[in-house]
Design a protein around this motif. Structure first.
Motif, PDB file in Angstrom:
ATOM      1  N   PRO A  95       8.633  26.237 -17.820  1.00 57.70           N
ATOM      2  CA  PRO A  95       8.612  27.563 -17.391  1.00 57.70           C
ATOM      3  C   PRO A  95      10.005  28.454 -17.234  1.00 57.70           C
ATOM      4  O   PRO A  95      10.235  29.348 -17.420  1.00 57.70           O
ATOM      5  N   GLN A  96      10.757  27.475 -16.170  1.00 59.82           N
ATOM      6  CA  GLN A  96      12.017  27.814 -15.923  1.00 59.82           C
ATOM      7  C   GLN A  96      12.999  28.053 -17.095  1.00 59.82           C
ATOM      8  O   GLN A  96      13.920  29.210 -17.192  1.00 59.82           O
ATOM      9  N   ARG A  98      11.853  28.751 -20.327  1.00 61.37           N
ATOM     10  CA  ARG A  98      11.601  30.000 -21.027  1.00 61.37           C
ATOM     11  C   ARG A  98      11.835  31.189 -20.414  1.00 61.37           C
ATOM     12  O   ARG A  98      11.965  32.047 -21.199  1.00 61.37           O
ATOM     13  N   ASN A  99      12.132  31.318 -19.198  1.00 63.84           N
ATOM     14  CA  ASN A  99      12.654  32.710 -18.433  1.00 63.84           C
ATOM     15  C   ASN A  99      13.896  32.999 -18.841  1.00 63.84           C
ATOM     16  O   ASN A  99      14.384  33.855 -18.667  1.00 63.84           O
TER      17      ASN A  99
ATOM     18  N   THR B  29      10.571  21.145   3.617  1.00 64.49           N
ATOM     19  CA  THR B  29      10.034  22.132   2.718  1.00 64.49           C
ATOM     20  C   THR B  29      11.016  23.497   3.067  1.00 64.49           C
ATOM     21  O   THR B  29      10.915  24.452   2.003  1.00 64.49           O
ATOM     22  N   ALA B 692       3.118  17.045 -14.360  1.00 65.86           N
ATOM     23  CA  ALA B 692       1.832  17.598 -13.869  1.00 65.86           C
ATOM     24  C   ALA B 692       0.700  17.534 -15.142  1.00 65.86           C
ATOM     25  O   ALA B 692      -0.249  17.537 -14.871  1.00 65.86           O
TER      26      ALA B 692
ATOM     27  N   THR C  52      15.270  24.939  -8.945  1.00 64.20           N
ATOM     28  CA  THR C  52      14.776  26.227  -9.305  1.00 64.20           C
ATOM     29  C   THR C  52      15.187  27.241  -8.200  1.00 64.20           C
ATOM     30  O   THR C  52      14.913  27.108  -7.070  1.00 64.20           O
ATOM     31  N   THR C  59      11.532  32.467 -12.247  1.00 61.77           N
ATOM     32  CA  THR C  59      12.113  31.338 -11.987  1.00 61.77           C
ATOM     33  C   THR C  59      12.997  30.658 -12.929  1.00 61.77           C
ATOM     34  O   THR C  59      12.647  30.893 -13.985  1.00 61.77           O
ATOM     35  N   ILE C 110       8.346  24.429  -4.443  1.00 67.13           N
ATOM     36  CA  ILE C 110       7.740  25.803  -3.772  1.00 67.13           C
ATOM     37  C   ILE C 110       8.351  26.938  -4.418  1.00 67.13           C
ATOM     38  O   ILE C 110       7.467  28.011  -4.079  1.00 67.13           O
ATOM     39  N   SER C 112       8.554  27.614  -7.182  1.00 68.37           N
ATOM     40  CA  SER C 112       7.850  27.719  -8.589  1.00 68.37           C
ATOM     41  C   SER C 112       6.427  28.190  -8.208  1.00 68.37           C
ATOM     42  O   SER C 112       5.919  28.928  -8.871  1.00 68.37           O
ATOM     43  N   ALA C 131       2.298  25.861 -14.785  1.00 68.04           N
ATOM     44  CA  ALA C 131       3.371  26.448 -14.086  1.00 68.04           C
ATOM     45  C   ALA C 131       4.306  25.361 -13.440  1.00 68.04           C
ATOM     46  O   ALA C 131       5.384  25.773 -13.114  1.00 68.04           O
ATOM     47  N   ILE C 132       3.751  24.174 -12.937  1.00 73.62           N
ATOM     48  CA  ILE C 132       4.756  23.343 -12.449  1.00 73.62           C
ATOM     49  C   ILE C 132       5.308  22.115 -13.271  1.00 73.62           C
ATOM     50  O   ILE C 132       5.661  21.025 -12.792  1.00 73.62           O
TER      51      ILE C 132
END
Lengths: 283, 759, 163
Positions: A95-96, A98-99, B29, B692, C52, C59, C110, C112, C131-132
């Motif tokens: 996704p990154q 593709r952006n 985090t 994932a 990211t 992103t 986080i 993303s 998405a991840i």
């Protein structure tokens, strides 16, 4: 560095220093820069040029600015018009990526594994090139002259990509050994073109340049009943798949073997055809 | 005083058995946690490494003049500049810090550079001219013992010829097979990095991501020609390890550059360099013959194992010991002949990776068990249950299992657990994923089971003790241990243990450094919860005793009447209730060295009480296979594991899921491709690890809790088993789906599409 | 050779980058010149997602952005995802569910996931996984991370229904 804000700017900057690096999404170029295999001199960035990021429909054609990203292509507005290109876009990197990554960048890099090229050759896409000297048009099939080689002249940019909006279902399939974020081992675009009663097939990662499986296209296009959408029979589909596989001229590399790649595009051809036939039958 | 008297009390901060949060969770985090690549010093230089482009070559000359002349360059150092011992190594000091007159693998460090910007480093590295006489590399592990030695120590690193029981036994039923496991990379995300800071007195501080501070310290000191006390290692934030940080990488290089320039020097490997800069999992070639009676009783196992150690020994000797000792799996096998050899080649060096020798053999012995089940016409689960080890049984080494071994429970709970796997319809969830290559009609489903085990802690007489100190002051406990926190969660468990024993809320983990405490041993071999957790527990118990004795003396109370609970010291008889913070205004401290039960070397027949303890795990895999394209989607993994006692349920789940992911990777995609000694895919573009969209849900059928004698709270290590049986289970499921032998992992698309071979 | 000074707007504040070298990535400049070490360097070829950041709300892998070219863009790094001194809901969910192990992939994930939930507060499992899919994690096998997304998404739903 020139941050171009208009096409004119960009062309002028390139004319001033034709050796400048052209930076669009950066997702190919920066890999080389980070690796140290490409040193940065003058850079002309295109991501702030509004004309390049725009797209519009002109009747039966779609004109996509070279700076349109794969993220945008995979969204419904474009996906509904160019489903195969949208499917291909969804397999580009992550996704990154593709952006950031642009259609023009994917074409200009001209990798045999480029995800957009099989679709674009199947669409007979026309590239609009521009420079301070003027404009010209080149068919995408002629634009790519070899592995990462193009006919782009010094000082020249890809401005836009023109493709027809076809009547008929489309498929794009890509083989990789991971379910996402993977370089293509073999890919295939299969488009139904009811208007000219033709099945169009583009192949990726199986030759130095993007390839049309012309013989296979002719074979299956003649065996389809275009009026009823009737099934051409398993034999015809099998022959079609064999012709597609036979049209490939792949190599062995660390990602796969030539034999597998030929086999894979054959399998994809059969499956993609079956899928579009199902869709045809359903409509 | 017993633990239960204290444990019976309620506290607010999580103790043993609860899902305590990581103390480093918030900084990790928020991005403020300092990893080794985040180090910064205002006078620092950047370091870089020139590596051999050849897997085997003689160095005729090296010219550094042009590199020294590059603007911003402060040092260019070579083999002769290594101040002390020229070689390092975990078990055998056989690996040059910088190559001398010969390079033995592609990527071997040849020269190091320090400059004021990475770009200057890069230019200097390019300006170094090395004249190589390229030699033909010895890359075939099967024949390398017969060729000219490529190293003064010879081409055989270690051979163990294990012979157990009656060697004349022959089974009614025999099955045979040849298996291969490719080279796997640990692929931790945080690349090798660190910073060395020279001190005025000639000593040096090294901040580095590692698994074993004191082993590093000793090797670095030897190579620098310094006393160990003059080299201080402090753990910098570790971005994963999985075995790849047990060996030195840039440690000595950084110190040499810092000493030479008298400036702090930082180095960060690129991903490509990381592939060349650490050891990998050993590729293995394995032949097996299993013998059983017709009722399915195993009577003998024969095996020939050849592991490719690559150019240098690293921990190969221990890896082959594991491969050999656990070659037959967790089954009763009265007779065995296992010949295990690990050899030296001009391939990339191999060493530790999660599962450490047991991964390779598990894949093979489980394939054999399935083959045997088929030959016997027996259910594969029944066959495993029938032969499952039990406490009191003998291993192939002749060692009797004196601890827990709930093998049957592990098998049953996993095999009987209901599957939640649905039939996928969306191409995204089918083999090929985002590539949309398959529809539901293109796939076949397979389901299979595998069982594995390995030793916990170091073996063969190694005294891998761990030291820890506890200081209780003002009601706050500070724990000092050199245990390397690499992500596994030791810092969480250490806090839980401390709270449990001392009844405190606040536990501070002091930095892990060689400067303040003795060795904690390596963060490997599933050993730190046991060893350093054990050390923390004993140190805290000692503090508790000292404190209560002091309070008893001060108050004229009977010490046996006093307990520590929730930040107070109270007498069970009543009448005494002292705030712990007040009672420890004057601190109480204790320092202990914790040792596990003694082990012994293996004898000439591979026999002996070489191991401390064992842990068992099972996986059931369900896969969808696109037989047309040879692509696989792992749909579901179910697992049961022998864990001793659960100290932190959330962290246990994290280890089981994460370990399984590495097992899935080895089964279907992960392979360091080495051709003629050269790595062809030293990048995350081409070395693929599961995303994932590749990882299935991991269903935990059961965590078998049987307290292990000698382990703190009875807790076994849990990190490695998830990576052992998962690969075998996935491969077996693909076999079931396709009907193919699939004698190699990872299973490649071509293995399924062209089972007869590519040619 | 150094670049002309340029400005980068990071987490709402302009930062001047002087004497940069040509070709420096946004990741490099963020980390080594501006001190934003939260974005991580794991592959520097856009294949891991550890670096990211948000560039004008989207992103991207900051390792593949030429730093100078980000002049004029709004850059949000992990250091900018929480409003104040505290943690965002996604950050807290990561801690509470055990989604953090070594933590190297955590900042990128986080960022993303925050972007995902901002555009789609109730994503299904497959949407989350896609998405991840550009954020590699080597420690967790993604199980606890998916759980963290569920927890954060549920929290937003509750907040939404309470409001």
């Amino acid at each position: 560095m020139t941050i171009a804000t208009s096409l004119e700017d960009a062309c002028a900057a390139l004319a001033a220093d034709p050796d400048s690096l052209v930076l669009a999404g950066g997702t190919d170029l920066m890999v080389e820069v980070n690796r140290g295999s490409r040193r940065i001199g003058n850079v002309v960035t295109l991501n702030r040029v509004p004309e390049l990021g725009a797209w519009r429909r002109d009747g039966g054609q779609l004109r996509l600015g070279a700076g349109v990203t794969f993220g945008e292509i995979s969204r419904p507005e474009i996906a509904s018009l160019l489903p195969a290109l949208a499917q291909a876009a969804r397999t580009v990197g992550s996704p990154q990526i593709r952006n950031a990554a642009t259609l023009g960048g994917n074409i200009a890099t001209a990798s045999p594994a480029a995800d957009s090229l099989p679709v674009l050759v199947a669409l007979d896409a026309v590239l609009e090139l521009c420079s301070s000297a003027g404009r010209r048009e080149v068919a995408v099939a002629d634009f790519v002259t070899g592995v990462k080689q193009t006919c782009l002249l010094p000082g020249e940019l890809i401005e836009a990509v023109r493709v027809p909006v076809l009547d008929g279902p489309q498929e794009f399939c890509k083989v990789g050994t991971r379910n996402a974020m993977v370089i293509s081992v073999a890919s295939l675009a299969l488009l139904v073109d009811r208007g000219s009663r033709r099945i169009r097939v583009g192949l990726g990662s199986v030759s130095p340049r993007p390839l049309r499986a012309t013989a296979a296209e002719e074979h299956i296009s003649q065996r389809l009943d275009w009026d009823t959408g009737g099934h051409p029979g398993e034999t015809a589909i099998g022959e079609f798949a064999d012709l597609v596989a036979g049209s490939a001229t792949p190599i062995n590399d660390h990602r796969s073997s030539a034999r597998y790649r030929s086999h894979a595009v054959g399998v994809l051809a059969g499956r993609a055809l079956a899928r579009v036939l199902e869709e045809v039958a359903a409509t | 005083m017993t633990d239960t008297r204290v444990a019976a009390r309620t506290g607010t901060a999580p103790r043993i058995g609860e899902s305590a949060r990581r103390p480093d969770g918030a900084p990790k985090t928020s991005g403020s946690f300092a990893f080794s690549s985040d180090l910064w010093h205002d006078r620092m230089l950047w370091g870089g490494t020139l590596r051999s482009p050849h897997p085997s070559a003689r160095i005729r000359s090296i010219q550094i003049g042009a590199a020294v002349a590059v603007t911003g360059v402060h040092a260019v150092l070579l083999h002769d500049d290594v101040p002390g011992q020229k070689e390092f190594g975990l078990e055998h000091r056989d690996q040059p810090v910088l190559a001398g007159d010969i390079v033995r693998y592609e990527g071997e460090p040849v020269a190091i550079v320090a400059a004021d910007h990475p770009e200057a480093v890069r230019m200097a590295l390019e300006a170094i001219v090395v004249d190589y006489e390229v030699l033909a590399p010895a890359v075939d592990p099967m024949t390398v013992e017969e060729v000219e030695p490529i190293h003064p120590d010879g081409n055989l690193i270690r051979r163990i010829h294990l012979r157990h029981g009656d060697q004349d036994v022959v089974g009614d039923v025999q099955v045979e097979g040849t298996y291969e496991v490719a080279m796997q990379d640990q692929a931790f995300l945080g690349p090798e990095s660190g910073m060395a800071v020279p001190a005025d007195d000639g000593s040096i501080d090294l901040y580095v991501a590692t698994q074993w501070l004191h082993s590093d310290r000793d090797q670095v000191a030897d190579c620098l020609g310094l006393e160990p006390g003059s080299v201080r290692l402090t753990l910098a934030g570790v971005g994963g390890a999985f075995g790849a940080r047990e060996d030195l990488s840039l440690h000595v290089h950084l110190c040499m550059l810092a000493q030479h320039t008298d400036r702090p020097v930082k180095m960060v490997y690129s991903r490509e360099e990381s592939f060349h800069g650490h050891v990998h999992r050993h590729p293995a070639q394995m032949w097996y013959r299993h013998h059983a009676t017709s009722d399915g009783t195993l009577v003998r196992v024969e095996a020939r194992l050849v592991l490719d150690g690559g150019a240098y020994a690293s921990s190969s000797s221990a890896v082959i010991a594991n491969a050999t000792c656990f070659a037959a799996g967790p089954y009763r096998v009265p007779s065995a002949d296992i010949d295990g050899a690990v050899v030296r080649t001009n391939n990339p060096p191999c060493g530790a990776m999660r599962g450490f020798g047991a991964v390779q053999t598990c894949y093979a012995h489980e394939a054999q068990m399935d083959k045997l089940a088929e030959a016997l016409g027996m259910n594969p689960i029944e066959l495993r249950l029938h032969n499952a080890l039990e406490p009191g049984d003998e291993l192939l080494t002749g060692q009797t299992i004196t601890g827990t071994a709930p093998v049957a429970e592990v098998i049953r709970s996993c095999a009987e657990h209901p599957s939640a796997a649905a039939i996928a319809l969306d191409p995204m969830e089918l083999p090929g994923g985002a590539g949309r290559t398959a529809g539901p009609e293109d796939v076949v489903r397979g389901e299979a089971f595998a069982l594995g085990f390995k030793n916990l802690l170091f073996s063969e007489g190694f005294d891998d003790s761990s030291e820890a100190a506890c200081r209780l002051e003002g009601g706050v406990a500070t724990i000092t241990s050199a245990c390397a926190e690499v992500g596994q969660g030791f810092v969480t468990v250490a806090q839980q243990i401390t709270r449990e024993v001392l009844g405190v809320e606040e536990v501070v983990m002091a930095p892990a450094t060689t400067a303040t405490v003795g060795s904690a041993g390596s963060t490997s071999a599933s050993r730190q919860t046991w060893m350093s957790g054990g050390a923390v527990k004993e140190a805290c118990e000692k503090v508790r005793v000292q404190l209560l004795e002091r309070v008893a003396a001060q108050q004229g109370a009977d010490v046996s009447d006093l307990v520590l609970v929730d930040g107070r010291i109270v007498s069970l008889a009543g009448g005494l209730d002292i705030d712990l913070a007040e009672a420890t205004a004057e601190p109480v401290e204790a320092d202990v060295v914790f040792r596990h039960a003694q082990t012994w070397p293996l004898d000439d027949d591979g026999q002996g009480n070489a191991h401390v303890s064992f842990a068992f795990s099972a996986h059931r895999a369900i896969v969808d296979v696109d037989t047309g394209l040879g692509l696989v989607k792992v749909v579901e993994l179910t697992t049961s594991q022998d864990v001793g006692r659960i100290l932190n349920p959330m962290q246990v789940v994290g280890q089981l899921e994460g370990g399984a992911a590495q097992g899935v990777g080895l089964a279907v995609m992960e392979e360091v491709l080495v051709v003629d000694g050269r790595i062809r895919n030293a990048s995350f573009t081409d070395y693929l690890v599961p995303t994932a969209l590749d990882m299935p849900p991991v269903e935990i059928a059961a965590l078998i809790e049987q307290a292990e004698p000698g382990a703190p709270f009875g807790a076994k290590g849990i990190g490695e088993p998830p990576s052992i049986s998962s690969t075998a289970a996935v491969a077996a499921a693909i076999r079931v789906a396709t009907g193919l032998d699939l004698p190699r992992v990872p299973v490649r698309p071509t293995d399924i599409v062209f089972p007869e071979g590519e040619a | 050779m150094s670049t002309d000074p340029y400005l980068l707007r990071v987490n709402g504040t302009d930062h001047r980058v002087g004497d940069g070298r040509p070709g420096e990535s946004l990741l490099w400049v963020l980390r080594e010149r501006l001190g934003f070490h939260g974005s991580k360097n794991a592959c520097e070829e856009g294949e891991c997602g550890s670096c990211t950041v948000l560039l004008d709300g989207q992103t991207v892998c900051s390792c593949l952005v030429l730093a100078e070219s980000a002049t004029g863009c709004e850059i949000t790094t992990i250091e900018g995802v929480a409003d104040d001194e505290g943690l965002s809901d996604v950050q807290q969910a990561f801690i509470d569910t055990g989604a953090v192990q070594c933590g190297f992939c955590t900042p990128g994930l986080i960022v993303s996931i925050g972007a995902l939930l901002d555009s789609n507060p109730d994503p299904d499992d497959l949407t989350v996984r896609e998405a991840i899919s550009g954020n590699l994690c080597r420690c967790t096998g993604y199980g606890r991370i998916l759980e963290a997304v569920n927890v954060a998404a549920a929290g937003r739903r509750n907040e939404g229904s309470a409001a």
